[in-house]
Design a protein around this motif. Structure first.
Motif, PDB file in Angstrom:
ATOM      1  N   ARG A   7       0.835  -1.200   0.000  1.00  0.00           N
ATOM      2  CA  ARG A   7       0.000   0.000   0.000  1.00  0.00           C
ATOM      3  C   ARG A   7       0.872   1.254   0.000  1.00  0.00           C
ATOM      4  NH1 ARG A   7      -4.898  -1.668   2.328  1.00  0.00           N
ATOM      5  NH2 ARG A   7      -5.796   0.336   1.721  1.00  0.00           N
ATOM      6  N   GLN A   8       0.275   2.380  -0.408  1.00  0.00           N
ATOM      7  CA  GLN A   8       0.982   3.658  -0.341  1.00  0.00           C
ATOM      8  C   GLN A   8       0.929   4.139   1.107  1.00  0.00           C
ATOM      9  OE1 GLN A   8      -0.400   6.743  -3.002  1.00  0.00           O
ATOM     10  NE2 GLN A   8       1.618   6.974  -3.864  1.00  0.00           N
ATOM     11  N   VAL A  27      -2.468   5.811   2.672  1.00  0.00           N
ATOM     12  CA  VAL A  27      -3.046   6.902   1.893  1.00  0.00           C
ATOM     13  C   VAL A  27      -4.207   6.349   1.063  1.00  0.00           C
ATOM     14  CG1 VAL A  27      -2.594   8.695   0.179  1.00  0.00           C
ATOM     15  CG2 VAL A  27      -0.800   8.023   1.801  1.00  0.00           C
ATOM     16  N   THR A  28      -5.390   6.953   1.221  1.00  0.00           N
ATOM     17  CA  THR A  28      -6.567   6.461   0.493  1.00  0.00           C
ATOM     18  C   THR A  28      -6.847   7.258  -0.776  1.00  0.00           C
ATOM     19  OG1 THR A  28      -7.952   7.803   1.966  1.00  0.00           O
ATOM     20  CG2 THR A  28      -7.651   5.484   2.538  1.00  0.00           C
ATOM     21  N   ASP A  29      -6.545   8.559  -0.759  1.00  0.00           N
ATOM     22  CA  ASP A  29      -6.629   9.372  -1.981  1.00  0.00           C
ATOM     23  C   ASP A  29      -5.793  10.624  -1.768  1.00  0.00           C
ATOM     24  OD1 ASP A  29      -8.247  11.411  -0.683  1.00  0.00           O
ATOM     25  OD2 ASP A  29      -9.996  10.139  -1.000  1.00  0.00           O
ATOM     26  N   ALA A  30      -5.958  11.617  -2.658  1.00  0.00           N
ATOM     27  CA  ALA A  30      -5.077  12.794  -2.640  1.00  0.00           C
ATOM     28  C   ALA A  30      -5.187  13.622  -1.370  1.00  0.00           C
ATOM     29  CB  ALA A  30      -5.374  13.681  -3.850  1.00  0.00           C
ATOM     30  N   GLU A  31      -6.273  13.450  -0.588  1.00  0.00           N
ATOM     31  CA  GLU A  31      -6.452  14.264   0.615  1.00  0.00           C
ATOM     32  C   GLU A  31      -6.637  13.443   1.885  1.00  0.00           C
ATOM     33  OE1 GLU A  31      -6.458  17.548   1.369  1.00  0.00           O
ATOM     34  OE2 GLU A  31      -5.775  18.069  -0.643  1.00  0.00           O
ATOM     35  N   ASN A  32      -6.908  12.150   1.749  1.00  0.00           N
ATOM     36  CA  ASN A  32      -7.315  11.366   2.910  1.00  0.00           C
ATOM     37  C   ASN A  32      -6.362  10.213   3.214  1.00  0.00           C
ATOM     38  OD1 ASN A  32      -9.905  12.774   3.409  1.00  0.00           O
ATOM     39  ND2 ASN A  32     -10.415  11.980   1.375  1.00  0.00           N
ATOM     40  N   GLY A 316      -0.146  13.821  -3.223  1.00  0.00           N
ATOM     41  CA  GLY A 316      -1.292  14.141  -4.073  1.00  0.00           C
ATOM     42  C   GLY A 316      -0.926  14.718  -5.410  1.00  0.00           C
TER      43      GLY A 316
END
Length: 316
Positions: A7-8, A27-32, A316
């Motif tokens: 995972r990242q 990290v789930t997306d660019a902000e979360n 991100g």
């Protein structure tokens, strides 16, 4: 944790003069992001304990974060280190070199501990962060990226409104009362009892037996707040002066960034701001009196989350 290696991952550090907290997140997306591990170790302010000792505690915190996630330590995508005492490029470079050599991450960024507080406590990462624990500091960032700070000059030259300075002011007041140069105060009996001392003169030995351990002295500020609550005039004056000093730090930063009343976010952290509600209220009252009350106020319990947020934004 199964699949963690693929995972990242982001690592965030809150490295202070009392403790170091490492947070490991997916990290789930660019902000979360989703926190999967945390580790806590001792002080890592290199100006207070030296780089070698600080590095030992920092590495321990990181290893414990991986351990709590059920994984072996390995290189992550990005590592943000929010470090007390890293306000100059020399300290930031030293930490960056160390982290790169240890291969903690593919990308490393070093910021001050105030920047992580701001990232953790304000929606857009802009506004003012105020730290008041053992020491004190205000840091601000405008929407255009402009940054500025006030305070943070250390216990000899500043740290106004901090736990250390409140305790020192109390001891000075006790000694003035002993000389007959100042009013009597319950602080004398309470300090002597708390420290198991027999006479005010013994306060000198207490202060000088380990002058580098400022946290030990700062913890006595709790006695000042208690005495102020009990209507001791001397203690009340010390607390009022401390709140005034903190408000001036915030005002200096807010005015420099051209913030207007009810139009900026304020993030608060540090032992005495988090745990002394009346002190926070007094600070906010003073800001309102100066026509610079914040629009939002957030108490930041874990600045390492701000470090993770900065790391995630870099990805991100």
């Amino acid at each position: 944790m199964t699949g963690l290696q693929s995972r990242q991952l982001a690592l965030g550090i809150d490295g202070g003069g009392t403790k170091t907290v490492a947070t490991l997140a997916v990290v789930t997306d660019a902000e979360n992001f989703h926190v999967v591990g945390r580790g806590t170790a001792g002080a890592s302010n290199l100006n207070a304990v030296g780089l070698d000792a600080a590095a030992v505690e920092l590495q321990r915190a990181v290893e414990l974060a991986f351990q709590s996630a059920g994984a072996e330590p390995h290189t992550v995508s990005v590592f943000c280190m929010g470090m007390a005492g890293a306000g100059r490029s020399a300290e930031q470079h030293a930490w960056t070199e160390w982290a790169v050599e240890k291969r903690f991450a593919e990308e490393v960024v070093v910021v001050t501990d105030a920047e992580t507080v701001l990232a953790a406590g304000t929606p857009a990462g802009t506004g003012v962060a105020l730290i008041a624990g053992t020491g004190s500091l205000a840091f601000g960032k405008g929407a255009d990226g402009t940054q500025t700070r006030a305070g943070g000059w250390g216990y000899l030259l500043g740290d106004e409104g901090s736990g250390y300075q409140l305790a020192i002011a109390a001891i000075k007041a006790i000694l003035r009362a002993v000389d007959g140069r100042g009013p009597e105060t319950v602080l004398q009996s309470r300090f002597l009892k708390a420290l198991n001392l027999n006479a005010p003169e013994e306060l000198i030995g207490f202060l000088y037996q380990d002058p580098g351990d400022r946290g030990r002295i700062a913890r006595l500020s709790g006695l000042v707040f208690e005495a102020a609550m009990d209507e001791d005039a001397v203690a009340r004056s010390i607390v009022d002066q401390g709140a005034q000093e903190l408000s001036e730090l915030v005002l200096a930063v807010a005015q420099r960034l051209h913030f207007k009343a009810d139009a900026y976010a304020l993030a608060l952290t540090g032992g005495i701001l988090l745990h002394q509600r009346d002190y926070r209220v007094s600070l906010l009252e003073r800001l309102a009196e100066q026509q610079l009350a914040p629009a939002t106020i957030e108490c930041v319990e874990d600045p390492s989350l701000g470090a993770v947020r900065i790391a995630v934004r870099l990805l991100g």
